[in-house]
Motif scaffolding. Structure first.
Motif, mmCIF file in Angstrom:
data_model
loop_
_atom_site.group_PDB
_atom_site.id
_atom_site.type_symbol
_atom_site.label_atom_id
_atom_site.label_comp_id
_atom_site.label_asym_id
_atom_site.label_seq_id
_atom_site.Cartn_x
_atom_site.Cartn_y
_atom_site.Cartn_z
ATOM 1 N N ARG A 181 0.842 -1.193 0.000
ATOM 2 C CA ARG A 181 0.000 0.000 0.000
ATOM 3 C C ARG A 181 0.882 1.250 0.000
ATOM 4 O O ARG A 181 1.722 1.418 0.874
ATOM 5 N N TYR A 191 6.048 2.885 1.358
ATOM 6 C CA TYR A 191 4.908 1.979 1.493
ATOM 7 C C TYR A 191 4.513 1.789 2.953
ATOM 8 O O TYR A 191 5.335 1.921 3.858
ATOM 9 N N ASP A 192 3.239 1.476 3.143
ATOM 10 C CA ASP A 192 2.707 1.178 4.469
ATOM 11 C C ASP A 192 3.456 -0.041 5.034
ATOM 12 O O ASP A 192 3.479 -1.102 4.403
ATOM 13 N N TYR A 232 -3.949 -2.749 5.467
ATOM 14 C CA TYR A 232 -3.838 -4.083 4.853
ATOM 15 C C TYR A 232 -4.974 -4.989 5.338
ATOM 16 O O TYR A 232 -5.484 -5.817 4.581
ATOM 17 N N ASP A 237 -8.098 -4.045 3.349
ATOM 18 C CA ASP A 237 -8.027 -4.524 1.966
ATOM 19 C C ASP A 237 -8.240 -6.034 1.891
ATOM 20 O O ASP A 237 -8.911 -6.535 0.987
#
Length: 326
Positions: A140, A149-150, A223, A226
């Motif tokens: 992500r 990014y995450d 996450y 998602d």
């Protein structure tokens, strides 16, 4: 005959070239003896020749213990309730990192304050980011233009399975004589993680679709959202290094009021005052919002408890969310 042989040897020893050759042969023999002694020592620095492993966050320490089993001596740096985004290594931590045979960390800038230490360690010993083999297309984006990014990959159990495989492969690379043991341990743990993934999907599906909104103190659960079909809203950004302002509080308060959201969640590693400000603000507008429970985000629970393991932590979070929103 014997006297003649002795005379020949004396003559040879008077030759400088022969003496030099004998000297070289003696050095080679000494080196071979030393190498043999060295090979007889334990391969690793841990007790009883175990592989000595240091990990940063508790979730990684848990992988190492599950995959390494009796072959590793694993220690973690960050304890329950600790925020890895803001964590600074102590002298004791430096000693644990220095003494380790291998170091595992999350990567993706999660351990931001330790970046320079990890970089220096990498020049001296295996220093492995467990996120390194995750397909970049499945990460992500932070959404701030930085290209970062995450880092909260453990909230998608499939990503954490990938991290487990990375740990397994590194342990095998370093200690190939016990490869079968590491593979068997990893296979057993991966089977449990697969079951956890399916279980989480089924439980979240019990929440009515309209009510699948997870509001937390900081945006660590992206996450999770998602992977399991739930909308996630965090008061703070992905990193807790950026504090929530009055505008953030008022915007989230208004969202809760406008959409009739009944519960928000606090986190074990993040101060609760900002999320409580949102609850108070909603109440002032005539909308009751309750604290649905405490979730574990960047740190697990106390060691020795179910929540002190990765699987136990995920189950606690899922049950807390479902019970509050269902």
């Amino acid at each position: 005959m014997l006297r003649r042989l002795v005379d020949v040897l004396k003559t040879l020893l008077q030759s400088r070239a022969v003496r030099r050759l004998l000297y070289v042969l003696l050095l080679v023999a000494a080196a071979a003896t030393a190498a043999g002694c060295e090979a007889s020592k334990p391969a690793f620095s841990g007790a009883e020749g175990k592989l000595k492993v240091t990990a940063t966050i508790g979730m990684i320490t848990d992988i190492v213990r599950n995959v390494g089993g009796e072959r590793v001596e694993a220690v973690g740096l960050m304890k329950p309730g600790v925020d890895p985004h803001l964590y600074k290594a102590t002298k004791g931590d430096i000693d644990k990192l220095t003494e380790a045979d291998v170091v595992f960390y999350n990567g993706l800038h999660l351990e931001g304050k330790m970046a320079s230490i990890l970089e220096k360690l990498a020049a001296k010993k295996p220093t492995v980011a467990v996120s390194r083999n995750i397909d970049v297309s499945k990460l992500r984006d932070m959404g701030d233009g930085s290209g970062a990014y995450d880092p909260h990959i453990w909230f998608d159990v499939l990503h954490w399975m990938n991290a487990t495989e990375t740990v397994r492969d590194e342990l095998i690379r370093l200690d190939g004589s016990h490869a079968a043991e590491y593979r068997a341990n990893a296979d057993a743990y991966l089977a449990k993680l697969r079951e956890l993934h399916e279980e989480t999907k089924a439980k979240i599906a019990q929440i009515p679709e309209k009510g699948r909104v997870l509001v937390t103190a900081h945006d660590a659960f992206g996450y999770f959202g998602d992977a399991y079909g739930i909308r996630v809203m965090g008061l703070q950004g992905i990193s807790t290094a950026s504090e929530a302002g009055l505008k953030d509080v008022s915007q989230l308060r208004d969202y809760l009021v406008d959409n009739g959201i009944k519960a928000v969640f606090v986190e074990s590693s993040v101060p609760k005052k900002t999320i409580q400000a949102v609850v108070s603000g909603a109440k002032e507008k005539g909308h009751e919002v309750r604290i649905g429970g405490e979730l574990f985000s960047d740190a697990m629970g106390e060691e020795g408890t179910l929540e002190g393991t990765y699987i136990g932590m995920v189950r606690h979070n899922v049950d807390t969310i479902v019970n509050a929103l269902k």
